[in-house]
Design a protein around this motif. Structure first.
Motif, PDB file in Angstrom:
ATOM      1  N   ARG A  57     -11.819  29.965 -31.425  1.00 55.64           N
ATOM      2  CA  ARG A  57     -11.555  29.920 -29.991  1.00 55.64           C
ATOM      3  C   ARG A  57     -11.840  28.545 -29.394  1.00 55.64           C
ATOM      4  NH1 ARG A  57     -12.158  34.993 -31.355  1.00 55.64           N
ATOM      5  NH2 ARG A  57     -11.297  36.670 -30.063  1.00 55.64           N
ATOM      6  N   ILE A  58     -12.939  27.941 -29.796  1.00 57.51           N
ATOM      7  CA  ILE A  58     -13.295  26.623 -29.265  1.00 57.51           C
ATOM      8  C   ILE A  58     -12.245  25.590 -29.654  1.00 57.51           C
ATOM      9  CG2 ILE A  58     -14.958  24.727 -29.471  1.00 57.51           C
ATOM     10  CD1 ILE A  58     -17.147  26.906 -29.739  1.00 57.51           C
ATOM     11  N   VAL A  59     -11.862  25.570 -30.919  1.00 57.65           N
ATOM     12  CA  VAL A  59     -10.860  24.615 -31.385  1.00 57.65           C
ATOM     13  C   VAL A  59      -9.509  24.884 -30.712  1.00 57.65           C
ATOM     14  CG1 VAL A  59      -9.537  23.826 -33.390  1.00 57.65           C
ATOM     15  CG2 VAL A  59     -12.001  24.198 -33.585  1.00 57.65           C
ATOM     16  N   GLY A  60      -9.109  26.157 -30.667  1.00 58.49           N
ATOM     17  CA  GLY A  60      -7.814  26.507 -30.075  1.00 58.49           C
ATOM     18  C   GLY A  60      -7.703  26.100 -28.624  1.00 58.49           C
ATOM     19  N   TRP A  61      -8.694  26.450 -27.834  1.00 63.87           N
ATOM     20  CA  TRP A  61      -8.613  26.135 -26.402  1.00 63.87           C
ATOM     21  C   TRP A  61      -8.851  24.658 -26.116  1.00 63.87           C
ATOM     22  CZ3 TRP A  61      -6.111  28.919 -23.142  1.00 63.87           C
ATOM     23  CH2 TRP A  61      -5.959  30.283 -23.382  1.00 63.87           C
ATOM     24  N   THR A  62      -9.587  23.971 -26.987  1.00 63.48           N
ATOM     25  CA  THR A  62      -9.718  22.517 -26.846  1.00 63.48           C
ATOM     26  C   THR A  62      -8.360  21.847 -27.035  1.00 63.48           C
ATOM     27  OG1 THR A  62     -12.004  22.546 -27.640  1.00 63.48           O
ATOM     28  CG2 THR A  62     -10.834  20.443 -27.756  1.00 63.48           C
ATOM     29  N   LEU A  63      -7.609  22.312 -28.021  1.00 59.62           N
ATOM     30  CA  LEU A  63      -6.265  21.764 -28.242  1.00 59.62           C
ATOM     31  C   LEU A  63      -5.338  22.073 -27.077  1.00 59.62           C
ATOM     32  CD1 LEU A  63      -5.833  22.617 -32.034  1.00 59.62           C
ATOM     33  CD2 LEU A  63      -6.122  20.349 -31.022  1.00 59.62           C
ATOM     34  N   VAL A  64      -5.485  23.249 -26.480  1.00 60.69           N
ATOM     35  CA  VAL A  64      -4.677  23.587 -25.296  1.00 60.69           C
ATOM     36  C   VAL A  64      -4.980  22.632 -24.154  1.00 60.69           C
ATOM     37  CG1 VAL A  64      -4.300  25.334 -23.517  1.00 60.69           C
ATOM     38  CG2 VAL A  64      -4.385  26.013 -25.914  1.00 60.69           C
ATOM     39  N   VAL A  65      -6.264  22.365 -23.924  1.00 59.26           N
ATOM     40  CA  VAL A  65      -6.657  21.446 -22.855  1.00 59.26           C
ATOM     41  C   VAL A  65      -6.127  20.038 -23.123  1.00 59.26           C
ATOM     42  CG1 VAL A  65      -8.624  20.310 -21.743  1.00 59.26           C
ATOM     43  CG2 VAL A  65      -8.705  22.766 -22.196  1.00 59.26           C
ATOM     44  N   LEU A  66      -6.264  19.573 -24.365  1.00 61.30           N
ATOM     45  CA  LEU A  66      -5.775  18.235 -24.713  1.00 61.30           C
ATOM     46  C   LEU A  66      -4.263  18.132 -24.535  1.00 61.30           C
ATOM     47  CD1 LEU A  66      -7.902  17.455 -27.913  1.00 61.30           C
ATOM     48  CD2 LEU A  66      -8.188  16.508 -25.610  1.00 61.30           C
ATOM     49  N   ALA A  67      -3.537  19.177 -24.936  1.00 58.35           N
ATOM     50  CA  ALA A  67      -2.080  19.177 -24.774  1.00 58.35           C
ATOM     51  C   ALA A  67      -1.704  19.152 -23.292  1.00 58.35           C
ATOM     52  CB  ALA A  67      -1.476  20.399 -25.451  1.00 58.35           C
ATOM     53  N   SER A  68      -2.440  19.883 -22.478  1.00 54.53           N
ATOM     54  CA  SER A  68      -2.171  19.908 -21.039  1.00 54.53           C
ATOM     55  C   SER A  68      -2.404  18.531 -20.414  1.00 54.53           C
ATOM     56  CB  SER A  68      -3.052  20.949 -20.347  1.00 54.53           C
ATOM     57  OG  SER A  68      -2.801  22.245 -20.851  1.00 54.53           O
ATOM     58  N   VAL A  69      -3.493  17.879 -20.815  1.00 50.82           N
ATOM     59  CA  VAL A  69      -3.779  16.531 -20.310  1.00 50.82           C
ATOM     60  C   VAL A  69      -2.690  15.556 -20.755  1.00 50.82           C
ATOM     61  CG1 VAL A  69      -5.386  14.589 -20.440  1.00 50.82           C
ATOM     62  CG2 VAL A  69      -6.261  16.924 -20.188  1.00 50.82           C
ATOM     63  N   LEU A  70      -2.253  15.678 -22.005  1.00 51.40           N
ATOM     64  CA  LEU A  70      -1.195  14.807 -22.514  1.00 51.40           C
ATOM     65  C   LEU A  70       0.092  14.980 -21.721  1.00 51.40           C
ATOM     66  CD1 LEU A  70      -0.060  12.840 -24.630  1.00 51.40           C
ATOM     67  CD2 LEU A  70       0.432  14.820 -26.086  1.00 51.40           C
ATOM     68  N   VAL A  71       0.478  16.220 -21.473  1.00 53.47           N
ATOM     69  CA  VAL A  71       1.697  16.477 -20.693  1.00 53.47           C
ATOM     70  C   VAL A  71       1.541  15.943 -19.267  1.00 53.47           C
ATOM     71  CG1 VAL A  71       3.173  18.279 -19.730  1.00 53.47           C
ATOM     72  CG2 VAL A  71       2.390  18.447 -22.093  1.00 53.47           C
ATOM     73  N   PHE A  72       0.364  16.167 -18.682  1.00 57.17           N
ATOM     74  CA  PHE A  72       0.097  15.659 -17.327  1.00 57.17           C
ATOM     75  C   PHE A  72       0.303  14.149 -17.266  1.00 57.17           C
ATOM     76  CE2 PHE A  72      -2.866  13.788 -14.278  1.00 57.17           C
ATOM     77  CZ  PHE A  72      -2.538  14.459 -13.117  1.00 57.17           C
ATOM     78  N   LEU A  73      -0.239  13.426 -18.239  1.00 58.28           N
ATOM     79  CA  LEU A  73      -0.114  11.964 -18.244  1.00 58.28           C
ATOM     80  C   LEU A  73       1.318  11.530 -18.545  1.00 58.28           C
ATOM     81  CD1 LEU A  73      -3.409  11.042 -20.158  1.00 58.28           C
ATOM     82  CD2 LEU A  73      -2.980  10.907 -17.691  1.00 58.28           C
ATOM     83  N   LEU A  74       1.966  12.209 -19.490  1.00 56.84           N
ATOM     84  CA  LEU A  74       3.339  11.843 -19.848  1.00 56.84           C
ATOM     85  C   LEU A  74       4.298  12.014 -18.680  1.00 56.84           C
ATOM     86  CD1 LEU A  74       3.810  13.287 -23.461  1.00 56.84           C
ATOM     87  CD2 LEU A  74       3.802  10.890 -22.797  1.00 56.84           C
ATOM     88  N   MET A  75       4.160  13.115 -17.969  1.00 57.80           N
ATOM     89  CA  MET A  75       5.114  13.402 -16.903  1.00 57.80           C
ATOM     90  C   MET A  75       4.888  12.552 -15.650  1.00 57.80           C
ATOM     91  SD  MET A  75       7.128  15.216 -18.368  1.00 57.80           S
ATOM     92  CE  MET A  75       7.047  15.850 -20.026  1.00 57.80           C
ATOM     93  N   ARG A  76       3.787  11.833 -15.615  1.00 58.16           N
ATOM     94  CA  ARG A  76       3.553  10.897 -14.516  1.00 58.16           C
ATOM     95  C   ARG A  76       3.746   9.453 -14.942  1.00 58.16           C
ATOM     96  NH1 ARG A  76       1.828  15.479 -13.575  1.00 58.16           N
ATOM     97  NH2 ARG A  76       1.367  16.314 -11.512  1.00 58.16           N
ATOM     98  N   SER A  77       4.254   9.284 -16.138  1.00 62.93           N
ATOM     99  CA  SER A  77       4.567   7.959 -16.661  1.00 62.93           C
ATOM    100  C   SER A  77       6.060   7.681 -16.473  1.00 62.93           C
ATOM    101  CB  SER A  77       4.216   7.900 -18.152  1.00 62.93           C
ATOM    102  OG  SER A  77       5.095   8.727 -18.903  1.00 62.93           O
ATOM    103  N   PRO A  78       6.493   6.446 -16.699  1.00 61.30           N
ATOM    104  CA  PRO A  78       7.946   6.159 -16.638  1.00 61.30           C
ATOM    105  C   PRO A  78       8.756   7.034 -17.590  1.00 61.30           C
ATOM    106  CG  PRO A  78       6.689   4.119 -16.606  1.00 61.30           C
ATOM    107  CD  PRO A  78       5.697   5.217 -16.854  1.00 61.30           C
ATOM    108  N   TRP A  79       8.187   7.334 -18.762  1.00 59.40           N
ATOM    109  CA  TRP A  79       8.881   8.209 -19.713  1.00 59.40           C
ATOM    110  C   TRP A  79       9.130   9.576 -19.102  1.00 59.40           C
ATOM    111  CZ3 TRP A  79       8.030  12.884 -22.137  1.00 59.40           C
ATOM    112  CH2 TRP A  79       8.817  13.163 -23.265  1.00 59.40           C
ATOM    113  N   GLY A  80       8.127  10.117 -18.435  1.00 57.25           N
ATOM    114  CA  GLY A  80       8.267  11.435 -17.812  1.00 57.25           C
ATOM    115  C   GLY A  80       9.305  11.442 -16.711  1.00 57.25           C
TER     116      GLY A  80
END
Length: 325
Positions: free
Chosen positions: A157-180
């Motif tokens: 559970r810890i590993v799974g939800w940590t990866l979910v949080v990291l993926a969410s942060v990555l998407v957040f940053l990507l979609m606010r970048s020029p690429w996004g």
């Protein structure tokens, strides 16, 4: 009926590894459809590839980091194989090709000729040792109420939800970048983006790869509490992920997470109530097999109502869905 047990099991689904895996897969699908406009109905294939590409090297004695890298590399290769001939197609044709590709991959791993590698229809098991070996949590049971688990269950559970949080942060940053901003422009009007000199095909491929890698990592999380079974990767898996994404909101950060939690809590709750009613005699005319089908009918009805009355999902807005109208 044991209402305490029914509600306890349902609440436990909030942080279950399965919920985390579906949330991560829905985040990847959100990159495909919600932000880029790619109508991908083959996300189940990425989960399958991640699961097998992780399990096979692990069973061969490879370190866990090698198994994870294997899953990521295989998902990237599959994304290129899938994307090169299909990303120039219209959305409806892309949907047909991706759903067919997912079924092709599933049938390939079930062939008897690959039994020594994939286990054919029986799947694979016994690959959790390397993951359990890096668990820093001492042996024992921890938690409270419905959240009482042993050290391995908490580690997953810890590993799974940590990866979910990291993926969410990555998407957040990507979609606010020029690429996004470019991929969201492609979602709205790819001809306009192309007229500005952007390589639309390249951006679509990048989006497919990023979302596919997230799907493959979700496939790893999905199998850590269970064996690899090819029957788990039917088109129904993809449709569940679509339901979760639409429930939370297609182009949102927290939507896939909340959508996954609600989806699995509701599924567990309806199953518990239906099974309890059958055991108590209130639904004596129904079998548990029929009850399992009824709960999916209820999910289908709920999805239709969602699409009709709130197509933007819980966190979405209608402006974000203007491209699909």
């Amino acid at each position: 009926m044991d209402w305490g047990n029914i509600f306890g099991n349902a609440i436990g689904e909030i942080i279950s590894p399965t919920t985390a895996a579906y949330a991560l897969a829905a985040i990847g699908l959100g990159v495909h459809f919600g932000y880029t406009g790619l109508l991908n109905f083959g996300q189940a294939a990425f989960l399958l590839i991640g699961a097998y590409a992780f399990a096979i090297p692990t069973l061969a004695g490879a370190p866990i980091i090698v198994a994870v890298l294997s899953a990521i590399i295989c998902s990237v290769i599959f994304a290129f194989i899938l994307g090169i001939p299909t990303l120039r197609l219209r959305a409806d044709y892309l949907a047909i090709v991706t759903i067919a590709s997912a079924e092709v991959v599933r049938y390939v791993v079930t062939t008897t000729g690959l039994t020594d590698f994939t286990g054919a229809a029986n799947g694979l098991s016994g690959f959790k040792g390397t993951f359990a070996a890096i668990n820093p949590i001492p042996e024992g049971r921890y938690g409270f109420g419905p959240f009482m688990y042993n050290e391995y269950d908490w580690w997953v559970r810890i590993v799974g939800w940590t990866l979910v949080v990291l993926a969410s942060v990555l998407v957040f940053l990507l979609m606010r970048s020029p690429w996004g901003r470019v991929v969201k422009g492609i979602r709205e009007d790819e001809d306009a983006v192309r007229s500005l000199g952007k390589n639309v095909y390249s951006y679509k491929m990048q989006s497919l790869v990023i979302g596919g890698v997230m799907g493959s990592v979700a496939g790893i999380i999905f199998i850590l509490p269970r064996a690899v079974q090819p029957a788990n990767y039917t088109t129904g898996l993809t449709f569940f992920i679509w339901t979760i994404m639409l429930l939370g909101g297609a182009a949102t950060i927290f939507g896939p997470i909340v959508g996954a939690m609600i989806f699995w809590v509701v599924l567990s709750l309806t199953q518990g109530i239906l099974y309890g009613a059958i055991e108590s005699g209130a639904l004596g005319f129904m079998t548990t097999t029929q009850a399992g089908q009824v709960r999916f009918i209820l999910v289908g009805v709920a999805l239709m109502l969602l699409v009709i009355f709130r197509p933007q999902g819980i966190f979405g807005n209608k402006k974000e869905l203007s491209f699909s109208v």
